[in-house]
Design a protein around this motif. Structure first.
Motif, PDB file in Angstrom:
ATOM      1  N   GLN A  74      56.555  22.210  78.031  1.00  0.00           N
ATOM      2  CA  GLN A  74      55.743  23.121  78.840  1.00  0.00           C
ATOM      3  C   GLN A  74      55.047  22.352  79.956  1.00  0.00           C
ATOM      4  OE1 GLN A  74      53.129  25.190  76.096  1.00  0.00           O
ATOM      5  NE2 GLN A  74      54.569  26.901  75.965  1.00  0.00           N
ATOM      6  N   THR A 106      63.607  19.686  81.310  1.00  0.00           N
ATOM      7  CA  THR A 106      63.279  21.045  81.727  1.00  0.00           C
ATOM      8  C   THR A 106      61.805  21.307  81.443  1.00  0.00           C
ATOM      9  OG1 THR A 106      65.527  21.795  81.246  1.00  0.00           O
ATOM     10  CG2 THR A 106      63.827  23.486  81.491  1.00  0.00           C
ATOM     11  N   SER A 136      58.925  24.133  81.545  1.00  0.00           N
ATOM     12  CA  SER A 136      58.701  25.577  81.656  1.00  0.00           C
ATOM     13  C   SER A 136      57.273  25.858  82.130  1.00  0.00           C
ATOM     14  CB  SER A 136      58.941  26.240  80.308  1.00  0.00           C
ATOM     15  OG  SER A 136      58.021  25.757  79.351  1.00  0.00           O
ATOM     16  N   THR A 182      61.703  19.602  86.844  1.00  0.00           N
ATOM     17  CA  THR A 182      62.944  19.941  86.162  1.00  0.00           C
ATOM     18  C   THR A 182      64.138  19.387  86.919  1.00  0.00           C
ATOM     19  OG1 THR A 182      62.026  21.941  85.169  1.00  0.00           O
ATOM     20  CG2 THR A 182      64.423  21.843  85.443  1.00  0.00           C
ATOM     21  N   LEU A 239      62.991  19.912  76.555  1.00  0.00           N
ATOM     22  CA  LEU A 239      62.235  21.040  77.101  1.00  0.00           C
ATOM     23  C   LEU A 239      60.758  20.852  76.770  1.00  0.00           C
ATOM     24  CD1 LEU A 239      62.036  23.926  78.307  1.00  0.00           C
ATOM     25  CD2 LEU A 239      62.507  24.784  75.992  1.00  0.00           C
ATOM     26  N   PRO A 268      56.847  22.306  86.626  1.00  0.00           N
ATOM     27  CA  PRO A 268      58.175  22.946  86.675  1.00  0.00           C
ATOM     28  C   PRO A 268      59.092  22.308  87.717  1.00  0.00           C
ATOM     29  CG  PRO A 268      56.491  24.620  86.435  1.00  0.00           C
ATOM     30  CD  PRO A 268      55.769  23.314  86.637  1.00  0.00           C
TER      31      PRO A 268
END
Length: 117
Positions: free
Chosen positions: A13, A114, A116, A91, A11, A88
């Motif tokens: 950003q 992923t 975010s 992803t 994950l 994003p």
């Protein structure tokens, strides 16, 4: 047979970076290319990048040009995908694949990325 094991997903950003790794083992002596594809939920699997094992020539999907870099390490029998400026829409589950000179194709189990917002 060929075995491919991916790692490095996670994950992050938006705007961040990740580096995916794929280690190949087994009957890899006749490989022609190694590369990466991805599949987002509800979408078809799509090509991301690949590298010629003999020449090192690289090929990218338009949507990753300038952001992703594929590389290889012959000694480690591995291919890498450096992903920068992640969005994003990047992803997806990322799959490593190996293609042989006789057009056989092998796939890894995938690693989740992923991003975010």
């Amino acid at each position: 047979q060929v075995q491919l094991v991916e790692s490095g997903g996670g994950l992050v950003q938006a705007g961040g970076s990740l580096r995916l790794s794929c280690a190949a083992s087994g009957r890899t002596f006749n490989r022609a290319y190694m590369g990466w594809s991805r599949q987002a939920p509800g979408k078809e699997r799509e090509f991301v990048a690949r590298i010629s094992w003999s020449s090192g020539g690289t090929y990218y999907a338009d949507f990753v040009k300038g952001r992703f870099t594929i590389s290889r390490d012959n000694a480690k029998n591995s291919v890498y995908l450096q992903m920068n400026s992640l969005k994003p829409e990047d992803t997806a589950v990322y799959y490593c694949n190996l293609e042989t000179v006789v057009a056989a194709s092998y796939w890894g189990q995938g690693t989740q990325v992923t991003v975010s917002s």
